[in-house]
Write an enzyme that holds these catalytic residues in place. Structure first.
Site, PDB file in Angstrom:
ATOM      1  N   CYS A 197       3.020   8.282   2.190  1.00 35.38           N
ATOM      2  CA  CYS A 197       3.321   7.250   3.185  1.00 35.38           C
ATOM      3  C   CYS A 197       3.570   5.965   2.407  1.00 35.38           C
ATOM      4  CB  CYS A 197       2.131   7.101   4.127  1.00 35.38           C
ATOM      5  SG  CYS A 197       2.330   5.728   5.283  1.00 35.38           S
ATOM      6  N   CYS A 236      -2.559   1.307   8.302  1.00 38.44           N
ATOM      7  CA  CYS A 236      -1.504   0.413   7.822  1.00 38.44           C
ATOM      8  C   CYS A 236      -2.004  -1.013   7.573  1.00 38.44           C
ATOM      9  CB  CYS A 236      -0.413   0.424   8.890  1.00 38.44           C
ATOM     10  SG  CYS A 236       0.884  -0.754   8.686  1.00 38.44           S
ATOM     11  N   CYS A 292      -1.641  -4.614  14.799  1.00 40.92           N
ATOM     12  CA  CYS A 292      -1.335  -4.085  13.465  1.00 40.92           C
ATOM     13  C   CYS A 292      -1.777  -5.054  12.373  1.00 40.92           C
ATOM     14  CB  CYS A 292       0.169  -3.824  13.372  1.00 40.92           C
ATOM     15  SG  CYS A 292       0.729  -3.409  11.707  1.00 40.92           S
ATOM     16  N   CYS A 338       5.033  -8.086   7.379  1.00 45.04           N
ATOM     17  CA  CYS A 338       5.999  -7.662   8.398  1.00 45.04           C
ATOM     18  C   CYS A 338       6.235  -8.814   9.362  1.00 45.04           C
ATOM     19  CB  CYS A 338       5.487  -6.444   9.165  1.00 45.04           C
ATOM     20  SG  CYS A 338       6.682  -5.825  10.386  1.00 45.04           S
ATOM     21  N   CYS A 356       3.454  -7.150  15.826  1.00 42.86           N
ATOM     22  CA  CYS A 356       2.741  -6.295  16.783  1.00 42.86           C
ATOM     23  C   CYS A 356       1.251  -6.672  16.735  1.00 42.86           C
ATOM     24  CB  CYS A 356       2.939  -4.820  16.439  1.00 42.86           C
ATOM     25  SG  CYS A 356       4.702  -4.403  16.300  1.00 42.86           S
ATOM     26  N   GLU A 366       0.822  -1.210   0.000  1.00 43.64           N
ATOM     27  CA  GLU A 366       0.000   0.000   0.000  1.00 43.64           C
ATOM     28  C   GLU A 366       0.855   1.259   0.000  1.00 43.64           C
ATOM     29  OE1 GLU A 366      -3.166  -2.211   2.988  1.00 43.64           O
ATOM     30  OE2 GLU A 366      -2.380  -0.245   3.519  1.00 43.64           O
TER      31      GLU A 366
HETATM   32  N1  SAH Z   1       6.947  -0.826  11.109  1.00 43.86           N
HETATM   33  C1  SAH Z   1       7.066   0.545  11.394  1.00 43.86           C
HETATM   34  C2  SAH Z   1       6.341   1.438  10.424  1.00 43.86           C
HETATM   35  C3  SAH Z   1       4.974   1.019   9.936  1.00 43.86           C
HETATM   36  S1  SAH Z   1       3.641   1.105  11.050  1.00 43.86           S
HETATM   37  C4  SAH Z   1       6.635   0.835  12.813  1.00 43.86           C
HETATM   38  O1  SAH Z   1       6.024  -0.017  13.425  1.00 43.86           O
HETATM   39  O2  SAH Z   1       6.940   1.912  13.296  1.00 43.86           O
HETATM   40  C5  SAH Z   1       3.273   2.832  11.201  1.00 43.86           C
HETATM   41  C6  SAH Z   1       2.659   3.210  12.548  1.00 43.86           C
HETATM   42  O3  SAH Z   1       1.296   2.759  12.651  1.00 43.86           O
HETATM   43  C7  SAH Z   1       3.387   2.588  13.736  1.00 43.86           C
HETATM   44  O4  SAH Z   1       3.545   3.532  14.776  1.00 43.86           O
HETATM   45  C8  SAH Z   1       2.431   1.500  14.159  1.00 43.86           C
HETATM   46  O5  SAH Z   1       2.645   1.112  15.492  1.00 43.86           O
HETATM   47  C9  SAH Z   1       1.094   2.156  13.907  1.00 43.86           C
HETATM   48  N2  SAH Z   1      -0.025   1.231  13.833  1.00 43.86           N
HETATM   49  C10 SAH Z   1      -0.033  -0.020  13.359  1.00 43.86           C
HETATM   50  N3  SAH Z   1      -1.272  -0.556  13.475  1.00 43.86           N
HETATM   51  C11 SAH Z   1      -2.055   0.390  14.025  1.00 43.86           C
HETATM   52  C12 SAH Z   1      -3.423   0.441  14.402  1.00 43.86           C
HETATM   53  N4  SAH Z   1      -4.210  -0.593  14.217  1.00 43.86           N
HETATM   54  N5  SAH Z   1      -3.886   1.578  14.952  1.00 43.86           N
HETATM   55  C13 SAH Z   1      -3.060   2.647  15.135  1.00 43.86           C
HETATM   56  N6  SAH Z   1      -1.778   2.660  14.801  1.00 43.86           N
HETATM   57  C14 SAH Z   1      -1.262   1.535  14.265  1.00 43.86           C
HETATM   58 FE1  SF4 Z   2       5.406  -4.331  11.606  1.00 45.60          FE
HETATM   59 FE2  SF4 Z   2       3.005  -3.314  12.097  1.00 45.60          FE
HETATM   60 FE3  SF4 Z   2       4.724  -3.712  14.102  1.00 45.60          FE
HETATM   61 FE4  SF4 Z   2       5.187  -1.766  12.317  1.00 45.60          FE
HETATM   62  S1  SF4 Z   2       3.466  -1.880  13.756  1.00 45.60           S
HETATM   63  S2  SF4 Z   2       6.648  -3.285  13.105  1.00 45.60           S
HETATM   64  S3  SF4 Z   2       4.366  -2.732  10.448  1.00 45.60           S
HETATM   65  S4  SF4 Z   2       3.813  -5.313  12.830  1.00 45.60           S
END
Ligand code: SAH
Ligand code: SF4
Length: 355
Positions: free
Chosen positions: A106, A335, A120, A113, A117, A92
């Site tokens: 972005c 994301c 996410c 990934c 997390c 994306e």
């Molecule tokens: N992997 C990197 C960058 C991509 S994620 C990272 O984790 O920083 C970009 C941002 O979106 C990160 O701060 C991540 O924690 C946040 N994010 C991911 N899923 C989310 C969600 N469901 N709601 C809010 N923020 C989220």
């Molecule tokens: Fe990966 Fe999502 Fe965690 Fe960023 S927030 S490191 S994209 S799993």
């Protein structure tokens, strides 16, 4: 992908290729002007090149390798698109226009990934592969070209799409350098967001770039952070904060901390105070993002009141914080969310198909 991808060539590589073809060096300048200043990506329209070279480019070269699968436009002007890579992987990219004239892309660094997390959508998919530097660069270059063609300019790039940029360090670094040299985006207008890969943060500090570093924090104790972000078990908060302090000193930049506010989970006054204690004295900024609900996680976003309280508590510790407006929320611009939706639809359409 047997053709030559012009987006994959930096200035020196383009010059070398043209030299191979018996062309003078200034042809590279002409081509780069079309590609990056005027945003014209069809070689047939590069009218200051000899016709024979245009023909050769049309048959032997391409501009980019990403195939646009879908695009959605939100009411706030956010454009979100899904690209298919040459091997079928989907990533994306989002463009966000702001009232003050900024145009922020972005972009993604990986298909899926590996960091897992829990909240996410991309983490819930698992890891497919790293993107090449050209695939990372092209996402920004395409937006840049489209903006240039209508007299606008891509001003900012954030590596906050799918994937963990520092898990794909080398390709991301090459792409960042090309955002600067080819798209004319200053380091200060580029942000790399990381889940907190400490050795990579230290390595990045040594590159001597003034890129903004954003850290996905989301919790202020190791116990809670390890539950939300498994990577914390490897590099706990004390190591992470040390690396952030080092980056702030080396780059002269404020570090951004991202915090997805999850109702009843990490949005209370106690957590805000713990965060305040953790960040007190560090030149930083906290971005609060009300959680985007995802299929694989039961949490819900915090209320506006909880957000305000959280900010007030941080203020007592001298830590500046703002709530980030959720852009494109009507088009799954969180994301990994557009890809999840498209895949769910595809599965419904072909129940016996492959995953
Ligand atoms: N992997 C990197 C960058 C991509 S994620 C990272 O984790 O920083 C970009 C941002 O979106 C990160 O701060 C991540 O924690 C946040 N994010 C991911 N899923 C989310 C969600 N469901 N709601 C809010 N923020 C989220
Ligand atoms: Fe990966 Fe999502 Fe965690 Fe960023 S927030 S490191 S994209 S799993």
């Amino acid at each position: 992908m047997s053709t030559l991808d012009l987006y994959a060539l930096d200035e020196a590589a383009l010059q070398a290729q043209l030299k191979d073809w018996g062309q003078p060096a200034y042809r590279a300048t002409q081509i780069r002007r079309w590609l990056y200043e005027r945003g014209v990506t069809d070689p047939a329209e590069w009218t200051d090149l000899p016709k024979a070279l245009r023909g050769q480019l049309a048959s032997e070269a391409s501009v980019g390798t990403l195939e646009r699968v879908t695009e959605q436009a939100a009411r706030d002007g956010t454009q979100k698109r899904l690209y298919r890579l040459h091997d079928g992987q989907l990533v994306e990219a989002v463009l966000m226009p702001y009232g003050d004239g900024r145009r922020t892309a972005c972009i993604s660094s990986q298909a899926g990934c590996a960091m897992g997390c829990v909240f996410c959508a991309t983490g819930q998919m698992g890891f497919a592969r790293h993107l090449t530097s050209a695939e990372v660069f092209e996402q920004a270059a395409r937006f840049s070209a489209e903006l240039a063609a209508r007299g606008e300019r891509l001003s900012n790039v954030v590596l906050m799409g799918m994937g963990e940029p520092f898990h794909n360090y080398d390709a991301v670094l090459v792409a960042i350098r090309r955002l600067m040299s080819d798209l004319g985006i200053g380091a200060r207008h580029i942000t790399v967001s990381t889940v907190g890969l400490v050795p990579a943060i230290r390595r990045f500090a040594a590159e001597g770039l003034q890129v903004t570093l954003a850290i996905s924090l989301h919790a202020a104790t190791d116990e809670e952070r390890s539950r939300l972000l498994p990577v914390n078990r490897r590099w706990p908060l004390s190591d992470l904060l040390d690396a952030c302090r080092h980056y702030a000193e080396a780059s002269g930049r404020r570090v951004t901390f991202e915090w997805a506010l999850i109702a009843g989970r990490n949005d209370g006054e106690e957590q805000a105070a713990a965060l305040g204690r953790l960040l007190r004295g560090l030149r930083c900024h906290v971005n609060l993002i009300p959680l985007n609900p995802t299929g694989g996680y039961g949490g819900t976003p915090s209320s506006a009141d909880a957000c305000r309280n959280f900010i007030d508590v941080l203020q007592d510790y001298g830590v500046p914080a703002t709530v980030r407006v959720r852009r494109g929320i009507d088009i799954d611009a969180g994301c990994g969310q557009l890809k999840s939706k498209v895949q769910r639809r595809a599965r419904r359409a072909t129940p016996t198909g492959s995953p």
